[in-house]
Design an enzyme around this catalytic site. Structure first.
Site, mmCIF file in Angstrom:
data_model
loop_
_atom_site.group_PDB
_atom_site.id
_atom_site.type_symbol
_atom_site.label_atom_id
_atom_site.label_comp_id
_atom_site.label_asym_id
_atom_site.label_seq_id
_atom_site.Cartn_x
_atom_site.Cartn_y
_atom_site.Cartn_z
ATOM 1 N N GLY A 1 0.822 -1.196 0.000
ATOM 2 C CA GLY A 1 0.000 0.000 0.000
ATOM 3 C C GLY A 1 0.858 1.249 0.000
ATOM 4 C CB SER A 2 0.592 4.505 -1.686
ATOM 5 O OG SER A 2 1.004 3.974 -2.927
ATOM 6 N N GLY A 3 1.521 5.354 1.053
ATOM 7 C CA GLY A 3 1.405 6.035 2.339
ATOM 8 C C GLY A 3 2.586 5.773 3.250
ATOM 9 C CG HIS A 4 3.740 2.371 4.191
ATOM 10 N ND1 HIS A 4 3.219 2.617 5.436
ATOM 11 C CD2 HIS A 4 2.960 1.406 3.637
ATOM 12 C CE1 HIS A 4 2.170 1.815 5.631
ATOM 13 N NE2 HIS A 4 1.985 1.084 4.548
ATOM 14 C CE LYS B 1 5.043 -2.685 3.881
ATOM 15 N NZ LYS B 1 4.977 -2.577 2.383
ATOM 16 C CG ASP C 1 0.755 -6.096 1.076
ATOM 17 O OD1 ASP C 1 0.979 -5.357 0.106
ATOM 18 O OD2 ASP C 1 0.287 -5.671 2.147
ATOM 19 C CG HIS D 1 -1.138 -0.223 7.638
ATOM 20 N ND1 HIS D 1 -0.417 -1.345 7.962
ATOM 21 C CD2 HIS D 1 -0.913 0.008 6.326
ATOM 22 C CE1 HIS D 1 0.219 -1.784 6.878
ATOM 23 N NE2 HIS D 1 -0.062 -0.973 5.871
#
Lengths: 331, 331
Positions: free
Chosen positions: A54-57, A105, A110, A219
């Site tokens: 996921g994006s945001g990291h 991860k 995922d 998250h």
């Protein structure tokens, strides 16, 4: 919610487009499907390293695409797994005929999607192995995870295996090395504030004034406990001791000490945390042989940090030191 | 106030100590008085570049000490000018007998103290010149400033003049170049949230939900106006147009586009802002020839960003491209 955005639905495309413009010398950003590849890929005869999530990291993972690290990555929507078709497109784009290593991860979405992509790639004749990172010692099982979560230690796995792949290591050796570095890594994070997912429009969780989440996930998943904000020294002691209890380093063992900002934390506090953590390492007779401090595996705008220790041997230390040229890590 | 600290009075010492440990290959941190110097200084026959200012803007300035950029810097307490004795100690420590250039952001306290240090250094036989940066086009005069404020454009001045000094440029040429780059630079920032100065314990200013400060200073000084949070595209248009109105670039003029995070802003939003700003540059017929995106001149934990344009010529473009090896900028 206050963010520097236009429409929530366009955030990822617009951000990736900007990223591709700024770092076009290193990488290519493809939007349909979303895949970021090394500018010089495929690299004939070298194992291709592909990560994603996921994006945001950010800068994880696109900031680590380049010489000596990832060959490609697949950015999902914010905090959402990328899809198997992204992973398959990445594998096809960067296949150097020496095999493909997925670095994943440990989050259920995922894991499932990368497994599906691995099967599809195998059906097409590609050799695929997977390294699953699960360095977070805070909790077993979590909101999106069975078993431990993969967090900032993933950066260390990507760097060290990336150096090996660059040097021509085989797929089997890259896979074994990745597993070894993951097992030698432990991490734990704290949150002083929640992140705010754009599509949700409000904080993922609420912390009272003066409260901290100990062992938070990247998250905003719950950690070990919610406590009154301790001093930096106390936080460092709690985390370093938890990691050392898990990794059980021998006296004098060399390690990488990695202080990772969650996205909203001033650099001044990260270096202060490093100073605090280094003292606890000395008390635990861990020799800090390498260090990394900064925002590398973030949780949007969350204030807080994580600490990671990776126990090093001569081989992994040399691979850590090997040249790397990516948007976010370079030496 | 939630911060990763021990005691407020110890923040700077502890943070600098950690910074010195992590980057000991590049620089030396001295705490009494607080001076950060290049590990290989003094450099015989080369102009020494010294900057400094209040802390809280990290990585400015200590993150820019190293090959091809600053020779030394003097960190003051948070948002407080360093003292003349720090500046004098820095000058004595890194004097390479080719003159000393102070690079000073235009804030009254910094200007006064660097002037005093320049006089003291001159009394000791040192040749000193000063470049005053005032790239912030948002307002004339401000809380701590007569005239325009020096903000993120200072990073560009330090990089370009640092490359010239590294190549052996004379003191007079470094001074002239610094003035030229400053005059070719314009910046403006926005804040979505206030910073919180540790010693104050509460936000410097209050913004309502959905409000933004347009033209904010890097200490939270008021800007042009407080408005309802616009879209990223609208913010980019307002800022780029204000800078272009100030710099009046010729059609086709090459420029560096620099998107700077204020400390608490996710990387994803900074690259999205870059994408937005690049489009406005194209509309204004400015050719984006170089780019920089990240946290370089921050305001503690403030959420927001600034945009900087520096008009480039062949000389300054080559100096921008010259190798740099510091904690925060490296290529």
């Amino acid at each position: 919610m206050k963010k520097l955005i236009n429409n929530v639905d366009d955030i990822l495309n617009e951000s990736l487009t900007g990223f591709g413009q700024v770092h076009g010398d290193l990488l290519t950003v493809n939007l349909e499907p979303k895949v970021v590849t090394r500018a010089d890929a495929p690299l004939a005869g070298k194992v291709a390293l592909i990560s994603g999530g996921g994006s945001g990291h950010e800068p994880l993972h696109a900031g680590f695409v380049g010489h000596g690290m990832l060959t490609a990555c697949c950015p999902g929507e914010v905090f959402t797994s990328p899809t198997p078709d992204q992973m398959l497109a990445a594998a096809q784009a960067v296949n150097g005929e020496a095999g493909i290593l997925f670095i994943v991860k440990n989050y259920s979405g995922d894991v499932m999607n990368f497994e599906m992509a691995a099967e599809m790639a195998a059906d097409m004749g590609l050799q695929v192995e997977t390294v699953l990172t699960n360095d977070d010692v805070a909790v077993e099982d979590s909101t999106f995870t069975q078993g431990r979560r993969g967090v900032a230690g993933t950066v260390v796995v990507e760097k060290i295996v990336g150096a090996a792949a660059e040097a021509g290591a085989s797929l089997a050796n890259c896979k074994a090395l990745g597993d070894r570095v993951n097992q030698a890594s432990g991490s734990m994070g704290v949150a002083l504030t929640s992140c705010t997912v754009p599509a949700a429009g409000q904080p993922t969780f609420n912390l009272g004034e003066g409260e901290m989440e100990l062992g938070v996930g990247i998250h905003g998943e719950p950690g070990r406990e919610r406590i009154a904000l301790p001093s930096a020294n106390e936080i460092a002691a709690t985390i370093v001791n938890a990691i050392c209890d898990d990794l059980a380093p021998a006296a004098g063992q060399e390690a990488l000490l990695f202080v990772n900002g969650m996205g909203g934390t001033p650099a001044m506090e990260l270096f202060l945390m490093y100073n605090a953590a280094a003292q606890v390492c000395a008390e635990r007779k861990v020799t800090v042989a390498r260090s990394l401090v900064g925002n590398y595996c973030t949780s949007l705008d969350m204030q807080g940090c994580s600490l990671t220790l990776t126990l090093l041997d001569e081989e992994t230390k040399a691979l850590w030191d090997a040249p790397v040229h990516t948007a976010a890590l370079r030496w």
